[in-house]
Design a protein around this motif. Structure first.
Motif, mmCIF file in Angstrom:
data_model
loop_
_atom_site.group_PDB
_atom_site.id
_atom_site.type_symbol
_atom_site.label_atom_id
_atom_site.label_comp_id
_atom_site.label_asym_id
_atom_site.label_seq_id
_atom_site.Cartn_x
_atom_site.Cartn_y
_atom_site.Cartn_z
ATOM 1 N N PHE A 4 35.539 109.165 -79.548
ATOM 2 C CA PHE A 4 36.254 109.955 -80.561
ATOM 3 C C PHE A 4 37.611 109.269 -80.748
ATOM 4 N N ASP A 31 44.639 110.613 -75.120
ATOM 5 C CA ASP A 31 43.306 111.217 -74.951
ATOM 6 C C ASP A 31 42.271 110.210 -75.426
ATOM 7 N N ASP A 42 35.305 112.204 -71.800
ATOM 8 C CA ASP A 42 36.483 112.734 -72.492
ATOM 9 C C ASP A 42 37.538 113.007 -71.431
ATOM 10 N N GLU A 93 40.122 120.583 -69.454
ATOM 11 C CA GLU A 93 41.437 120.111 -69.881
ATOM 12 C C GLU A 93 42.385 121.293 -69.956
ATOM 13 N N GLU A 104 43.089 115.889 -68.461
ATOM 14 C CA GLU A 104 41.689 116.236 -68.745
ATOM 15 C C GLU A 104 40.740 115.323 -67.986
ATOM 16 N N GLN A 155 49.305 117.358 -71.061
ATOM 17 C CA GLN A 155 47.852 117.557 -70.950
ATOM 18 C C GLN A 155 47.304 116.670 -69.842
HETATM 19 MN MN LIG Z 1 40.117 114.843 -74.730
#
Ligand SMILES: [Mn+2]
Ligand SMILES: O=S(=O)(c1cccs1)N(Cc1ccc(F)cc1)Cc1ncn[nH]1
Ligand SMILES: [Mn+2]
Ligand SMILES: [Mn+2]
Length: 374
Positions: A112, A144, A155, A260, A355, A353
């Motif tokens: 992604f 990310d 991810d 996350e 994750e 963040q």
């Molecule tokens: Mn992510």
């Protein structure tokens, strides 16, 4: 032949290093409470052996994506510096992902768009063509990265900052994510898991610029199940909240989750803000007749190169698509493509963040994306 050596920046495909196709296993956790029996259960071990061979589950694809993720992010953490443009940071990461996973499309490659989310922006920002944004000393950036191999997406995300005053905010969110990882398990209620994550996050306060802030979980964001070629499992997807909720939905054997968490010194809520870069064809997109020729040809490109994997505008540019915005907005308006605009807390707030991707295997919980960096 001589032992292959990884280049710097990392560009040597991983099959050179794992010729037998067996990739490193992630961090293994034994299940807790009334699920400890799973560790030695003959039935569950048998289930797993079948799954290991099954091209559908392919543990090896998930682990090849994770190993790619570790090598690319470790190079990124070493080389990203204030003064670089977001565009060059994103392109360096994506070049590494394509080279190591040995793909550039549906077989393997970028899972992604590379998220490069600065300060109050928490998720879904990636530079579009022409973006001149330069990373600054005082910025706090969430990176990310998505890698996929045969549609199995890794991810995982981390936060970078160059100001020590943000360290406590990063600690709070890293601890909250590790609470989520530790407490996740088969039969665990998602609403309760949210409460445990919230407790950890809210046990921190941070001093930034001489002001003390409580660390707030961003309540509209959270973890999610990941299915083959589907980053959040569509309508069948499960959501891991960052605050306590009454959701009685439970985690199940075989689920593949992104865990996350996001912390903020702002309101703890995000709104859509700024130009969109992230798009994905819906898993169950309606089959409506398209009148706009540019939409028709764009959908062909999307089906060929991305399928239902999220993509960035920059990926259309590099495929030679031009003047695609009208067609893209038409596909969004028709409900064929979903747009994911940047999600930001209020101006002036700081967000962080962390994750990881975890696999609820029949016999154990595997944190596939764990590295010695985070
Ligand atoms: Mn992510
Ligand atoms: O916020 S989400 O849309 C979501 C969370 C829960 C249910 S749906 N999202 C999934 C996603 C959407 C678009 C992408 F291009 C990449 C991922 C979480 C996420 N963003 C980045 N990493 N993880
Ligand atoms: Mn280097
Ligand atoms: Mn995610």
């Amino acid at each position: 032949p001589s032992k292959p050596v990884q280049s710097d920046p990392p560009r040597v495909g991983l099959s050179q290093f794992f010729p037998d196709g067996v990739y490193p296993v992630g961090e293994i956790h034994e299940y807790k409470d009334d699920n400890t029996w799973r560790t030695t259960s003959e039935e569950k071990r048998h289930l797993e052996k079948l799954a290991m061979e099954d091209p559908e589950t392919t543990y090896e694809s998930i682990r090849k994506a994770a190993e790619t993720h570790r090598l690319v992010r470790q190079h990124a953490r070493k080389t990203i510096r204030p003064g670089m443009t977001l565009t060059e940071i994103a392109e360096e990461i994506e070049a590494g992902v394509r080279a190591l996973s040995e793909g550039d499309g549906l077989e393997a490659g970028v899972g992604f768009p590379t998220g490069l989310n600065i300060n109050n922006c928490a998720a879904h920002f990636s530079p579009n063509a022409g973006d001149k944004t330069v990373l600054k000393m005082g910025d706090i950036m969430k990176v990310d990265i998505g890698v996929h191999v045969k549609g199995r997406i890794c991810d995982s995300a981390f936060t970078l900052s160059w100001a020590p005053e943000y360290d406590q905010l990063l600690e709070a969110v890293k601890a909250a994510t590790n609470t989520g990882i530790r407490e996740a398990g088969i039969d665990v209620r998602l609403g309760e898991l949210g409460g445990l994550i919230q407790e950890t996050m809210e046990s921190y306060e941070v001093e930034i610029g001489g002001k003390v802030y409580p660390v707030k979980p961003i309540s509209s964001l959270g973890g999610h199940t990941i299915l083959p070629y589907s980053i959040h499992g569509g309508s069948k997807g499960k959501f891991v909240p960052l605050v306590k909720t009454n959701s009685q939905m439970r985690m199940e054997e075989g689920d593949y989750f992104a865990i996350e968490t996001f912390g903020s010194t702002g309101t703890g809520r995000v709104d859509e803000h700024g130009e969109c870069s992230h798009y994905a064809k819906l898993y169950n997109a309606p089959n409506v007749p398209l009148r706009l020729t540019s939409a028709k040809s764009l959908l062909k490109t999307i089906n060929k190169h991305f399928g239902t994997l999220p993509f960035a505008r920059r990926y259309l540019d590099r495929l030679g698509e031009r003047n695609y915005l009208l067609g893209l907005n038409n596909l969004v308006a028709q409900g064929i493509v979903q747009d994911y605009p940047p999600l930001c807390d209020q101006i002036g707030s700081m967000t962080a963040q962390f994750e990881h991707t975890i696999f609820l295997r029949p016999t154990c919980k595997e944190v596939v994306s764990r590295g010695d960096d985070y």
